[in-house]
Design an enzyme around this catalytic site. Structure first.
Site, PDB file in Angstrom:
ATOM      1  CG  ASP A   7      -1.732   1.172   1.364  1.00 56.31           C
ATOM      2  OD1 ASP A   7      -2.500   1.480   0.406  1.00 56.31           O
ATOM      3  OD2 ASP A   7      -1.876   1.708   2.531  1.00 56.31           O
ATOM      4  CG  ASP A   9      -1.495   7.924   0.482  1.00 48.34           C
ATOM      5  OD1 ASP A   9      -0.378   7.916  -0.026  1.00 48.34           O
ATOM      6  OD2 ASP A   9      -2.542   7.953  -0.027  1.00 48.34           O
ATOM      7  CG  ASN A  51      -8.052   2.303  -2.296  1.00 44.27           C
ATOM      8  OD1 ASN A  51      -8.036   1.444  -3.373  1.00 44.27           O
ATOM      9  ND2 ASN A  51      -8.974   1.875  -1.035  1.00 44.27           N
ATOM     10  CD  GLN A  52      -3.341   7.996  -3.892  1.00 43.17           C
ATOM     11  OE1 GLN A  52      -3.528   9.009  -3.892  1.00 43.17           O
ATOM     12  NE2 GLN A  52      -2.857   7.211  -2.912  1.00 43.17           N
ATOM     13  CB  SER A  53     -11.087   8.345  -3.400  1.00 49.21           C
ATOM     14  OG  SER A  53     -10.938   8.669  -2.208  1.00 49.21           O
ATOM     15  CB  CYS A  89      -8.729   2.359  -7.011  1.00 53.12           C
ATOM     16  SG  CYS A  89     -10.282   2.866  -7.297  1.00 53.12           S
ATOM     17  CE  LYS A 101      -5.207  -0.591  -1.511  1.00 52.90           C
ATOM     18  NZ  LYS A 101      -3.699  -0.276  -1.098  1.00 52.90           N
TER      19      LYS A 101
END
Length: 177
Positions: A7, A9, A51-53, A89, A101
């Site tokens: 992962d 962050d 994850n990069q929403s 993502c 995720k």
């Protein structure tokens, strides 16, 4: 192939509930860059699934995200290593995608791009969803206490999860075994 999936962050760089929105806010956790380089130099393929929403929420652009990933690659390269693959993502939770995720889509992409199975592949995260995404495809879960890991360690973790202080400690363990 010796593969590890990390992962980002909270594992490689400092995390923020307000999102990491700029290159200046992207600050490596002490020892994480050196740990990644050590793995690479020892023959491991190093992949990142994140994850990069914030992209989907409009907090930062894909170009800004790529500048953070380029900086990560440069820092690891300065220590003689390589980041082989980064998959992210960009979607918000409401998008219902299969790559955010805890869904295993990012891990499936990594397996397809590297032409490999993920059974037994170490995956390192600081949140339950990081671990669940990898475990769904047979990865071996490692939780770090950096980022959100300090609170995550008290949740019901996937069977067999090993807990370490940080990425450097995980790498020490993997290179000793």
């Amino acid at each position: 192939m010796k593969l590890i999936i990390l992962d980002r962050d909270g594992v490689i760089n400092q995390d923020s509930d307000a999102y990491i929105k700029t290159l200046d806010e992207w600050i490596p956790i002490p020892g994480s860059i050196a740990a990644m380089a050590r793995l690479s130099l020892a023959g491991w393929t190093v992949a990142v699934a994140t994850n990069q929403s914030g992209v989907g929420r409009g907090y930062y652009s894909e170009a800004t995200l790529e500048s953070m990933h380029q900086r990560l690659r440069e820092l690891v390269a300065e220590q003689g290593g390589t980041v082989d693959l980064i998959r992210y993502c960009p979607h918000t939770p409401e998008a219902g995608c299969d790559c955010r995720k805890p869904a295993p889509g990012l891990f499936r992409q990594i397996a397809q791009l590297l032409h490999t199975e993920l059974t037994g592949v170490p995956t390192v995260g600081d949140s339950l969803r990081d671990l669940e995404a990898g475990v769904a495809l047979g990865c071996t879960p490692y939780l770090v206490r950096t980022g959100k890991g300090e609170s995550t360690q008290y949740k019901a973790l996937p069977a067999g999860t090993q807990v370490f202080d940080n990425l450097s400690a995980v790498v020490d363990h993997l290179l000793e075994t």
